[in-house]
Design a protein around this motif. Structure first.
Motif, PDB file in Angstrom:
ATOM      1  N   ALA A 262      -1.056   0.788 -11.997  1.00 18.30           N
ATOM      2  CA  ALA A 262      -1.561   0.829 -10.622  1.00 18.30           C
ATOM      3  C   ALA A 262      -2.707   1.831 -10.536  1.00 18.30           C
ATOM      4  N   HIS A 263      -3.442   1.744  -9.475  1.00 19.07           N
ATOM      5  CA  HIS A 263      -4.490   2.730  -9.178  1.00 19.07           C
ATOM      6  C   HIS A 263      -5.571   2.778 -10.265  1.00 19.07           C
TER       7      HIS A 263
ATOM      8  N   SER B 164       3.807  -7.754  -6.908  1.00 20.27           N
ATOM      9  CA  SER B 164       3.986  -9.207  -6.821  1.00 20.27           C
ATOM     10  C   SER B 164       3.558  -9.885  -8.113  1.00 20.27           C
TER      11      SER B 164
ATOM     12  N   SER C  79      -5.250  -3.230  -9.481  1.00 17.06           N
ATOM     13  CA  SER C  79      -4.092  -2.994 -10.343  1.00 17.06           C
ATOM     14  C   SER C  79      -4.238  -3.882 -11.571  1.00 17.06           C
TER      15      SER C  79
ATOM     16  N   GLY D 223      -5.651  -7.374  -7.040  1.00 18.61           N
ATOM     17  CA  GLY D 223      -5.882  -6.420  -5.965  1.00 18.61           C
ATOM     18  C   GLY D 223      -4.895  -5.274  -5.997  1.00 18.61           C
ATOM     19  N   PRO D 224      -5.252  -4.131  -5.431  1.00 13.56           N
ATOM     20  CA  PRO D 224      -4.366  -2.960  -5.486  1.00 13.56           C
ATOM     21  C   PRO D 224      -3.023  -3.182  -4.814  1.00 13.56           C
ATOM     22  N   GLU D 225      -2.986  -4.093  -3.846  1.00 17.87           N
ATOM     23  CA  GLU D 225      -1.742  -4.354  -3.123  1.00 17.87           C
ATOM     24  C   GLU D 225      -0.896  -5.440  -3.800  1.00 17.87           C
ATOM     25  N   ASP D 226      -1.426  -6.063  -4.861  1.00 13.88           N
ATOM     26  CA  ASP D 226      -0.740  -7.193  -5.487  1.00 13.88           C
ATOM     27  C   ASP D 226      -0.068  -6.846  -6.804  1.00 13.88           C
TER      28      ASP D 226
END
Length: 338
Positions: A189-190, A324, A271, A318-321
């Protein structure tokens, strides 16, 4: 140097205590050795063993050796720094031509995914050195690649065991893992995705060297790289904390191209998720299955990369994915276990 000497006392004292306990329990004299007497490092900022100078001959049935500690090329006290105790074990295993190295930790072994994130993650019985190194590189906190290196040289198996679950056999890391669709999935992440594109890249020799030379000069580690076959764009990932510094370094080196608008540099948060496995190369349509799983979960793929060994397929999302995507890839992976 004073700090290195002082922090070593805890390791030496605990080794002597453990040797005394084992002597009492076994009724035999169990000696302890200070690794600083036989383990020497080469000069430089990196931890590199002086294999010619480091010699350990042991005829002991049982011996306790300090971890983490070493001596520099002049014989001054130093340490193996982060992950030093596990690294010590691997070095000693190499010096003694051991048949096996067991590393005791607080988990049952290596899992097909982080069990805290993926509920149906399964413990893996056996993995290859290369698979484990790929997992460690892409964020899995299992074992540091540097720790494995001394054992890889002599093909010494490494066993990861759980101190708090003695009934679990753990995971064996060796020369060859089990062939399967994939072995495990992991994520980072990040990260920041740096995209360099424009006509300034096309047909000019040395552009990539100039680009990555600028990144190296800024002391930034590149996690992954992918380039369009048209040579119109180069995309790579760096830790998020280095994103702004990386863009600034590139813009400084390519100031004239940017002023002439033949080159653009941009960054965005992301990510990374990766599927790892020795047997992946034999699986036709694997990339399609993984990409389909992400699409079915409504995860957009920003970029992807696959090594020529086909041991790793890496997706940038994407950072939010990130979570998932990890679960979606694992849903494909788990089919090889059922």
């Amino acid at each position: 140097r004073n700090t290195d000497e002082i922090v070593g006392f805890g390791e030496m004292w605990s080794s002597q205590i453990l040797a005394a306990v084992l002597s009492h329990q076994t009724g035999k004299s169990v000696p302890w050795l200070n690794a600083r007497d036989f383990l020497f490092l080469l000069p430089g900022p990196e931890v590199r063993v002086d294999w010619q100078k480091s010699v350990l001959e042991s005829s002991f049935e049982l011996v306790v050796i300090t971890g983490f500690l070493a001596s520099d090329e002049l014989g001054n006290p130093t340490t193996l720094k982060r992950n030093g105790s596990d690294h010590s074990g691997a070095i000693v295993a190499n010096l003694l031509n051991a048949t096996k190295l067991t590393i005791w930790t607080d988990v049952d072994g290596i899992y097909s995914a982080d069990p805290r994130v993926v509920k149906d993650a399964k413990r893996i019985d056996e993995m290859s050195y290369k698979e484990t190194a790929e997992l460690a590189y892409f964020g899995a906190k299992v074992i540091h690649p540097q720790t494995m290196a001394p054992c890889v040289k002599k093909k010494i198996p490494i066993v990861l065991r759980n101190t708090f679950n003695l009934s679990c056999p753990g995971t064996i890391i060796g020369s060859k893992g089990e062939d399967s669709l994939a072995r495990a999935v992991t994520s980072i992440a990040h990260v920041s995705i740096i995209n360099v594109e424009g006509s300034g890249l096309f047909g000019f020799s040395g552009i990539a060297a100039k680009l990555f030379g600028a990144v190296a000069a800024a002391e930034i580690n590149i996690i992954m790289i992918t380039q369009a076959s048209s040579e119109y764009s180069i995309c790579f990932a760096v830790p998020s904390e280095d994103g702004i510094k990386c863009v600034a370094a590139i813009r400084a080196v390519f100031a004239s191209e940017i002023a002439e608008m033949t080159l653009e540099v941009s960054s965005e948060g992301a990510s990374i998720v990766a599927a790892v496995g020795e047997g992946m190369h034999a699986q036709k349509g694997l990339l399609g299955q993984l990409a389909t799983a992400l699409g079915d979960t409504h995860v957009n793929i920003i970029a992807l990369a696959q090594g020529s060994s086909e041991r790793n397929v890496t997706f940038v999302v994407g950072p939010e994915d990130g979570v998932s995507a990890l679960r979606a890839l694992h849903s494909v992976l788990i089919k090889s276990y059922t």
